[in-house]
Design a protein around this motif. Structure first.
Motif, mmCIF file in Angstrom:
data_model
loop_
_atom_site.group_PDB
_atom_site.id
_atom_site.type_symbol
_atom_site.label_atom_id
_atom_site.label_comp_id
_atom_site.label_asym_id
_atom_site.label_seq_id
_atom_site.Cartn_x
_atom_site.Cartn_y
_atom_site.Cartn_z
ATOM 1 N N VAL A 1 16.226 -6.787 5.115
ATOM 2 C CA VAL A 1 17.370 -5.895 4.916
ATOM 3 C C VAL A 1 17.076 -4.922 3.786
ATOM 4 C CG1 VAL A 1 19.792 -5.793 4.223
ATOM 5 C CG2 VAL A 1 19.033 -7.553 5.831
ATOM 6 N N GLY A 2 16.442 -5.439 2.713
ATOM 7 C CA GLY A 2 16.088 -4.587 1.585
ATOM 8 C C GLY A 2 15.134 -3.478 1.982
ATOM 9 N N VAL A 3 14.152 -3.810 2.812
ATOM 10 C CA VAL A 3 13.214 -2.780 3.289
ATOM 11 C C VAL A 3 13.960 -1.727 4.083
ATOM 12 C CG1 VAL A 3 11.250 -2.345 4.815
ATOM 13 C CG2 VAL A 3 11.204 -4.309 3.267
ATOM 14 N N GLY A 4 14.869 -2.180 4.947
ATOM 15 C CA GLY A 4 15.613 -1.236 5.771
ATOM 16 C C GLY A 4 16.525 -0.324 4.960
ATOM 17 N N LEU A 5 17.065 -0.851 3.852
ATOM 18 C CA LEU A 5 17.983 -0.061 3.020
ATOM 19 C C LEU A 5 17.277 0.719 1.926
ATOM 20 C CD1 LEU A 5 20.877 -2.670 2.570
ATOM 21 C CD2 LEU A 5 20.808 -0.710 4.134
ATOM 22 N N GLY A 6 15.950 0.565 1.827
ATOM 23 C CA GLY A 6 15.212 1.275 0.798
ATOM 24 C C GLY A 6 15.380 0.685 -0.583
ATOM 25 N N THR A 7 15.601 -0.615 -0.667
ATOM 26 C CA THR A 7 15.736 -1.297 -1.957
ATOM 27 C C THR A 7 14.455 -1.117 -2.771
ATOM 28 O OG1 THR A 7 17.175 -2.942 -0.922
ATOM 29 C CG2 THR A 7 16.172 -3.553 -3.024
ATOM 30 N N PRO A 8 14.537 -1.048 -4.093
ATOM 31 C CA PRO A 8 13.327 -0.936 -4.915
ATOM 32 C C PRO A 8 12.304 -2.021 -4.565
ATOM 33 C CG PRO A 8 15.252 -0.581 -6.278
ATOM 34 C CD PRO A 8 15.761 -0.974 -4.922
ATOM 35 N N SER A 9 11.046 -1.643 -4.582
ATOM 36 C CA SER A 9 9.994 -2.541 -4.119
ATOM 37 C C SER A 9 9.918 -3.834 -4.911
ATOM 38 C CB SER A 9 8.640 -1.825 -4.152
ATOM 39 O OG SER A 9 8.330 -1.410 -5.470
ATOM 40 N N TYR B 1 0.833 -1.205 0.000
ATOM 41 C CA TYR B 1 0.000 0.000 0.000
ATOM 42 C C TYR B 1 0.871 1.260 0.000
ATOM 43 C CZ TYR B 1 -3.591 3.367 1.321
ATOM 44 O OH TYR B 1 -4.434 4.451 1.349
ATOM 45 N N GLN B 2 1.955 1.222 0.775
ATOM 46 C CA GLN B 2 2.844 2.382 0.848
ATOM 47 C C GLN B 2 3.541 2.651 -0.482
ATOM 48 O OE1 GLN B 2 5.426 1.184 4.043
ATOM 49 N NE2 GLN B 2 4.096 2.026 5.658
ATOM 50 N N HIS B 3 3.743 1.599 -1.294
ATOM 51 C CA HIS B 3 4.496 1.745 -2.536
ATOM 52 C C HIS B 3 3.639 1.700 -3.792
ATOM 53 C CE1 HIS B 3 7.729 0.782 0.277
ATOM 54 N NE2 HIS B 3 8.578 1.297 -0.594
ATOM 55 N N GLY B 4 2.313 1.550 -3.652
ATOM 56 C CA GLY B 4 1.500 1.504 -4.871
ATOM 57 C C GLY B 4 0.021 1.609 -4.631
ATOM 58 N N GLY B 5 -0.372 1.834 -3.378
ATOM 59 C CA GLY B 5 -1.787 2.006 -3.088
ATOM 60 C C GLY B 5 -2.575 0.699 -3.149
ATOM 61 N N VAL B 6 -3.896 0.827 -3.181
ATOM 62 C CA VAL B 6 -4.796 -0.325 -3.148
ATOM 63 C C VAL B 6 -4.560 -1.249 -4.338
ATOM 64 C CG1 VAL B 6 -7.211 -1.045 -3.200
ATOM 65 C CG2 VAL B 6 -6.533 0.952 -1.857
ATOM 66 N N THR B 7 -4.289 -0.662 -5.507
ATOM 67 C CA THR B 7 -4.056 -1.471 -6.709
ATOM 68 C C THR B 7 -2.873 -2.404 -6.513
ATOM 69 O OG1 THR B 7 -4.926 0.284 -8.115
ATOM 70 C CG2 THR B 7 -3.581 -1.411 -9.176
ATOM 71 N N ALA B 8 -1.805 -1.909 -5.951
ATOM 72 C CA ALA B 8 -0.616 -2.740 -5.717
ATOM 73 C C ALA B 8 -0.930 -3.867 -4.744
ATOM 74 C CB ALA B 8 0.527 -1.880 -5.175
ATOM 75 N N VAL B 9 -1.726 -3.567 -3.717
ATOM 76 C CA VAL B 9 -2.102 -4.600 -2.750
ATOM 77 C C VAL B 9 -2.872 -5.712 -3.447
ATOM 78 C CG1 VAL B 9 -3.430 -5.111 -0.668
ATOM 79 C CG2 VAL B 9 -2.120 -2.986 -0.811
ATOM 80 N N GLY B 10 -3.870 -5.340 -4.233
ATOM 81 C CA GLY B 10 -4.697 -6.334 -4.905
ATOM 82 C C GLY B 10 -3.917 -7.183 -5.881
ATOM 83 N N ILE B 11 -3.088 -6.541 -6.701
ATOM 84 C CA ILE B 11 -2.313 -7.283 -7.700
ATOM 85 C C ILE B 11 -1.320 -8.225 -7.030
ATOM 86 C CG2 ILE B 11 -0.583 -7.059 -9.525
ATOM 87 C CD1 ILE B 11 -1.973 -4.458 -10.371
ATOM 88 N N VAL C 1 3.763 -0.350 15.745
ATOM 89 C CA VAL C 1 4.717 0.046 16.787
ATOM 90 C C VAL C 1 6.161 0.017 16.289
ATOM 91 C CG1 VAL C 1 5.626 -0.524 19.086
ATOM 92 C CG2 VAL C 1 3.167 -0.759 18.605
ATOM 93 N N PHE C 2 6.518 -1.049 15.570
ATOM 94 C CA PHE C 2 7.922 -1.241 15.198
ATOM 95 C C PHE C 2 8.199 -1.047 13.705
ATOM 96 C CE2 PHE C 2 7.115 -4.047 18.882
ATOM 97 C CZ PHE C 2 7.944 -3.419 19.798
ATOM 98 N N GLY C 3 7.151 -1.114 12.870
ATOM 99 C CA GLY C 3 7.350 -0.917 11.441
ATOM 100 C C GLY C 3 7.375 -2.212 10.647
ATOM 101 N N VAL C 4 7.366 -2.077 9.325
ATOM 102 C CA VAL C 4 7.315 -3.219 8.412
ATOM 103 C C VAL C 4 8.560 -4.090 8.549
ATOM 104 C CG1 VAL C 4 7.370 -3.880 5.970
ATOM 105 C CG2 VAL C 4 5.789 -2.107 6.752
ATOM 106 N N GLU C 5 9.721 -3.464 8.595
ATOM 107 C CA GLU C 5 10.974 -4.234 8.653
ATOM 108 C C GLU C 5 11.010 -5.152 9.868
ATOM 109 O OE1 GLU C 5 15.833 -3.562 8.940
ATOM 110 O OE2 GLU C 5 14.474 -1.822 8.845
ATOM 111 N N ALA C 6 10.618 -4.639 11.033
ATOM 112 C CA ALA C 6 10.631 -5.447 12.256
ATOM 113 C C ALA C 6 9.683 -6.632 12.140
ATOM 114 C CB ALA C 6 10.261 -4.583 13.457
ATOM 115 N N THR C 7 8.553 -6.440 11.458
ATOM 116 C CA THR C 7 7.594 -7.529 11.295
ATOM 117 C C THR C 7 8.162 -8.609 10.378
ATOM 118 O OG1 THR C 7 5.857 -5.864 11.504
ATOM 119 C CG2 THR C 7 5.176 -8.050 10.804
ATOM 120 N N PHE C 8 8.945 -8.211 9.382
ATOM 121 C CA PHE C 8 9.641 -9.196 8.547
ATOM 122 C C PHE C 8 10.578 -10.045 9.412
ATOM 123 C CE2 PHE C 8 9.547 -7.710 3.851
ATOM 124 C CZ PHE C 8 8.220 -7.337 3.966
ATOM 125 N N TRP C 9 11.319 -9.381 10.292
ATOM 126 C CA TRP C 9 12.237 -10.123 11.157
ATOM 127 C C TRP C 9 11.492 -11.044 12.124
ATOM 128 C CZ3 TRP C 9 16.899 -10.902 9.811
ATOM 129 C CH2 TRP C 9 17.635 -9.938 9.116
#
Length: 561
Positions: A104-112, A49-59, A175-183
């Motif tokens: 790690v990619g999320v934390g470094l801002g790697t392309p989505s 959603y943060q990188h493409g909105g509802v359309t990105a979520v659905g696809i 509370v902790f963000g997307v990256e923490a949830t990945f971990w």
């Protein structure tokens, strides 16, 4: 049986499952990684959603479903080729690495697109985990009722982690963000890996070299399977097994029809929350909670029915219980109706899931069990995806209430049409009476319970009057015999070697050494024998090194007399 004794039996079954160290570790691994997966799914939705909105979520969600649907049967080929415990550990380790790299990619801002690609690879790595688990569990149980109880406990845990995992994911992301949830998901994969590592499988036939019986002794189905070549052809073996068995086809059809309706519900829950609950989007959480509570209750009810032997009929009841309440909601929309209906829908779901998990484990041959289960799971995933894709179209064309009613009516008709078949399946799944005797035979102790039950269904009863010869020295060896009642006399060159009674066996020497009969067997009194044909007997003993060793020990001991 009164409710009290049924509850006691159910609790005893659960205690037996939890006392089984191997089953307990598998269940805890399943529960922990399930919580992580649902937390991860929540974080992925937020990330998309943060990188493409509802359309990105659905696809992205649709692509995840499709990848899992296609990869599942292919991964199940490997699960049937290698020890299933090792496959599950490999899946956990691979997913942990992929998700860690994505974190790690999320934390470094790697392309989505890199994060999406890593996630889809993780989906591929985990697509056959459940199929491997479905093939492993029958090797860890001692009785069909324990198998059903294990699957019922899994269902309760699954419904629990769906609710708690999504909620935990929401909290972690907030509370902790997307990256923490990945971990967090990486940690749950490590948890699962360590628990499965401690599972001890004493009789995994894939861990041993398999000696195939002679060409003439192999069942036609096995010979046909071996003639198929190529990885894709092997992946199709699971679909062929399902297609050839009417009971499996009905089971798969019922499960797919229920997941089709589930796919529709997964899309229109927002509309139900807005139009019927009057809560707005926040009502989705209440709806999930209602279904989750109903599912836990339903799982407990399934446990009270273990001894009834009604898996097939219960599965039909579960599909009806899932769809009939939706007709009520379509006819009488409202907040109270929606809450009541969703709890009933949740309550019905475990009746479908336990049948879906257990029936293939009881019917599909062990050598293709993961592929058979994977094929049925793939069908259900494809049906759920189709329901999710069709839901917006149906709402646009028919409106919300008709979208609830029309698919439900179709599935209800289908469920009623399968009732007779599933009642016959219940008869097929009843434990054969010959199984009790086979369990006492040392030769067959290395066989896992499903394999032994399958062997018991191949037994032929032979009644021999007193004084009649059962087999004669020098004739062709074609059967293995167990003595159910009566006494036989074993002679060789007019010399009496021994007498054998109930629980003893004969005929194995000629079959194992591929030689004519070495002795004459005569019934002393009226005798009842249980006979196994050459191919069935050799087929099972060829499956395990321990079985072959025990058979050779018996032959050597008897020839030494």
């Amino acid at each position: 049986m009164a409710a009290g004794p049924r509850v006691k039996d159910s609790l005893a079954s659960v205690r037996k499952v939890l006392r089984n160290r191997n089953l307990r570790r598998v269940q805890l691994a399943f529960f922990g990684s399930g919580i992580g997966d649902w937390s991860y799914a929540t974080a992925l939705a937020v990330y998309a959603y943060q990188h493409g909105g509802v359309t990105a979520v659905g696809i992205f969600q649709a692509v995840r479903f499709l990848v899992r649907t296609m990869a599942g049967p292919l991964g199940a080929v490997i699960a049937d080729r290698v020890p299933r415990r090792a496959f599950m550990m490999g899946s956990d380790a691979t997913r942990a690495v992929l998700v860690a790299v994505a974190a790690v990619g999320v934390g470094l801002g790697t392309p989505s697109f890199v994060v999406y690609a890593l996630t889809l690879l993780a989906v591929v790595a985990g697509s056959s985990f459940r199929a491997a688990q479905a093939g492993l569990i029958p090797q860890l149980v001692d009785h069909p009722e324990e198998l059903i109880a294990t699957n019922a406990v899994s269902g309760i845990l699954e419904n629990t982690y769906v609710v708690t995992g999504a909620a935990l994911g929401g909290v972690f992301v907030g509370v902790f963000g997307v990256e923490a949830t990945f971990w967090l998901n990486v940690a749950t994969f490590a948890w699962s890996f360590l628990l499965v590592l401690g599972v001890r499988v004493a009789k995994d036939r894939r861990a041993e070299p398999v000696v195939s019986p002679p060409e003439a002794d192999r069942p036609p189905e096995q010979a046909q399977l071996e003639q198929k070549s190529g990885f894709v052809a092997e992946a199709g073996a699971g679909f062929r097994v399902v297609a050839k068995d009417g009971d499996l086809r009905s089971t798969a059809l019922l499960a797919a029809s229920q997941t089709f309706v589930w796919g529709i519900l997964s899309v229109i829950t927002l509309l139900i929350a807005i139009q019927m609950l009057g809560t707005g989007p926040s009502g989705i959480g209440y709806m999930d909670t209602c279904m989750g509570i109903g599912s836990v209750i339903g799982g407990a009810l399934v446990l009270t029915r273990l001894a009834r032997g009604t898996l097939g009929r219960d599965m039909v009841s579960g599909v009806l219980g899932y769809c009939l309440p939706l007709l009520l909601l379509a006819a009488l929309p409202g907040r109270l109706t929606a809450i009541m209906v969703l709890m009933i829908v949740g309550l019905a779901e475990p009746f479908v899931n336990v049948g879906f998990d257990t029936i293939p484990q009881r019917i599909v041959p062990d050598e293709v069990l993961s592929r058979g289960y994977g094929a049925m799971e793939s069908m259900s995933m494809a049906s759920m995806t189709a329901g999710a894709f069709m839901a917006p179209v149906l709402v646009h064309l028919l409106g919300l209430r008709a979208t609830l009613a029309v698919p439900s009516i179709i599935v209800i008709i289908l469920a009623f049409s399968r009732f007779a078949r599933m009642r016959g399946l219940d008869a097929r799944l009843r434990e054969p009476p010959e199984l009790a005797l086979l369990r006492t035979i040392p030769l067959f102790e290395p066989l896992d319970p499903p394999m032994l039950e399958s062997l018991a269904r191949q037994v032929v009863t032979v009644e021999v009057p007193a004084g009649n010869v059962v087999i004669s020295a020098g004739e062709a060896s074609d059967r293995f015999y167990l003595i159910d009642s009566g006494v036989v006399e074993v002679t060789q060159d007019d010399r009496v070697l021994r007498r054998e009674g109930p629980g003893e066996f004969f005929g194995e020497i000629g079959l194992l050494r591929d030689v004519p009969r070495t002795a004459t067997i005569t019934a002393v009194g009226d005798t009842k024998l249980l006979a196994l044909e050459r191919a069935d007997f050799l087929g099972v003993l060829a499956g395990t090194a321990e079985g072959r060793s025990r058979a050779e020990d018996v032959v050597a001991r008897r020839l030494a007399v």
